[in-house]
Design an enzyme around this catalytic site. Structure first.
Site, PDB file in Angstrom:
ATOM      1  N   HIS A   1      -9.756 -20.282  -0.710  1.00  0.00           N
ATOM      2  CA  HIS A   1     -10.329 -19.866   0.569  1.00  0.00           C
ATOM      3  C   HIS A   1      -9.387 -20.250   1.698  1.00  0.00           C
ATOM      4  O   HIS A   1      -8.418 -20.983   1.503  1.00  0.00           O
ATOM      5  CB  HIS A   1     -11.642 -20.619   0.838  1.00  0.00           C
ATOM      6  CG  HIS A   1     -12.736 -20.331  -0.121  1.00  0.00           C
ATOM      7  ND1 HIS A   1     -13.714 -19.393   0.127  1.00  0.00           N
ATOM      8  CD2 HIS A   1     -13.023 -20.866  -1.329  1.00  0.00           C
ATOM      9  CE1 HIS A   1     -14.565 -19.368  -0.895  1.00  0.00           C
ATOM     10  NE2 HIS A   1     -14.158 -20.257  -1.796  1.00  0.00           N
TER      11      HIS A   1
ATOM     12  N   TYR B   1     -16.582 -26.929   0.012  1.00  0.00           N
ATOM     13  CA  TYR B   1     -15.394 -26.860  -0.856  1.00  0.00           C
ATOM     14  C   TYR B   1     -15.177 -28.172  -1.610  1.00  0.00           C
ATOM     15  O   TYR B   1     -15.582 -29.238  -1.153  1.00  0.00           O
ATOM     16  CB  TYR B   1     -14.129 -26.594  -0.031  1.00  0.00           C
ATOM     17  CG  TYR B   1     -14.221 -25.430   0.925  1.00  0.00           C
ATOM     18  CD1 TYR B   1     -14.369 -24.130   0.455  1.00  0.00           C
ATOM     19  CD2 TYR B   1     -14.148 -25.634   2.299  1.00  0.00           C
ATOM     20  CE1 TYR B   1     -14.442 -23.058   1.335  1.00  0.00           C
ATOM     21  CE2 TYR B   1     -14.222 -24.567   3.188  1.00  0.00           C
ATOM     22  CZ  TYR B   1     -14.376 -23.282   2.705  1.00  0.00           C
ATOM     23  OH  TYR B   1     -14.450 -22.236   3.580  1.00  0.00           O
TER      24      TYR B   1
ATOM     25  N   HIS C   1     -11.047 -15.657  -2.515  1.00  0.00           N
ATOM     26  CA  HIS C   1     -12.443 -15.354  -2.205  1.00  0.00           C
ATOM     27  C   HIS C   1     -12.686 -13.844  -2.130  1.00  0.00           C
ATOM     28  O   HIS C   1     -13.637 -13.324  -2.682  1.00  0.00           O
ATOM     29  CB  HIS C   1     -12.785 -16.025  -0.862  1.00  0.00           C
ATOM     30  CG  HIS C   1     -14.225 -15.940  -0.477  1.00  0.00           C
ATOM     31  ND1 HIS C   1     -14.678 -16.428   0.718  1.00  0.00           N
ATOM     32  CD2 HIS C   1     -15.310 -15.427  -1.119  1.00  0.00           C
ATOM     33  CE1 HIS C   1     -15.995 -16.222   0.798  1.00  0.00           C
ATOM     34  NE2 HIS C   1     -16.388 -15.613  -0.298  1.00  0.00           N
TER      35      HIS C   1
ATOM     36  N   LYS D   1     -14.586  -9.843   3.433  1.00  0.00           N
ATOM     37  CA  LYS D   1     -13.820 -10.632   4.378  1.00  0.00           C
ATOM     38  C   LYS D   1     -12.394 -10.756   3.866  1.00  0.00           C
ATOM     39  O   LYS D   1     -12.125 -10.467   2.716  1.00  0.00           O
ATOM     40  CB  LYS D   1     -14.446 -11.999   4.611  1.00  0.00           C
ATOM     41  CG  LYS D   1     -15.240 -12.549   3.429  1.00  0.00           C
ATOM     42  CD  LYS D   1     -15.565 -13.986   3.581  1.00  0.00           C
ATOM     43  CE  LYS D   1     -16.829 -14.240   4.391  1.00  0.00           C
ATOM     44  NZ  LYS D   1     -17.162 -15.642   4.486  1.00  0.00           N
TER      45      LYS D   1
ATOM     46  N   CYS E   1     -10.668 -13.491   3.603  1.00  0.00           N
ATOM     47  CA  CYS E   1     -10.447 -14.819   3.030  1.00  0.00           C
ATOM     48  C   CYS E   1      -9.785 -14.728   1.654  1.00  0.00           C
ATOM     49  O   CYS E   1     -10.285 -14.020   0.797  1.00  0.00           O
ATOM     50  CB  CYS E   1     -11.790 -15.542   2.927  1.00  0.00           C
ATOM     51  SG  CYS E   1     -11.681 -17.204   2.267  1.00  0.00           S
TER      52      CYS E   1
HETATM   53 ZN   LIG Z   1     -13.707 -17.947   1.563  1.00  0.00          ZN
END
Ligand SMILES: [Zn+2]
Length: 161
Positions: free
Chosen positions: A22, A51, A127, A147, A149
């Site tokens: 990420h 995380y 991600h 997204k 990410c």
């Molecule tokens: Zn992420």
């Protein structure tokens, strides 16, 4: 810990078949780490940082959740994955940008090497690679990414090593 945040009690993860990279979606001049992300995640209602590892701008690897605990970093896959967060990933305007430092990539590589030894079955991906296949064709193309990410192509980066 304070009254509004009861002690975090980790639940142990039984399987680990994904190592998910990420980014913190912060600007390159933001020198943050586990402490700040823990505050943000608590504000979002998590028990603690979501995380397992956070890699600071200078390449320091900080520990978030215990490695064997279930994280809170990727919808639908928390029970079988470890989450690693690279600090950075957006430019001054807030747009996704691969602006991580050389020290961060060295640290990420070292950390993934260690994790690979402990979880040889695990796949490494970003991600965004876990975003759902919206048009059902079995192929996840960039325009299906929910997204950006972690703001870089993890598979392509791994191949260069
Ligand atoms: Zn992420």
């Amino acid at each position: 810990m304070n009254a509004s945040h009861p002690a975090y009690i980790p639940s142990v993860r039984k399987t680990t078949d994904l190592l998910v990279v990420h980014c913190s979606a912060t600007r390159p001049n933001q020198d943050i780490g586990v402490r700040e992300i823990t505050q943000w995640h608590r504000q979002r209602g998590f028990d603690t940082v979501g995380y397992h590892y956070v890699i600071r701008r200078n390449g320091d690897v900080e520990t978030g959740r215990p490695e064997n605990a279930i994280g809170a970093h990727v919808k639908g896959h928390n029970a079988n994955s470890i989450g690693v967060c690279m600090v950075g990933g957006v430019d001054a305007a807030g747009k996704p940008a691969n602006n991580f430092t050389a020290a961060q990539f060295v640290a990420l590589h070292g950390l993934l090497d260690q994790l690979r030894k402990r979880y040889p079955e695990a796949r490494i991906l970003g991600h965004r690679d876990l975003s759902p296949d919206r048009n059902g064709d079995g192929i996840i193309t960039p325009n299906e990414f929910i997204k950006a990410c972690p703001s870089f192509d993890v598979a392509a980066w791994l191949k260069r090593y």
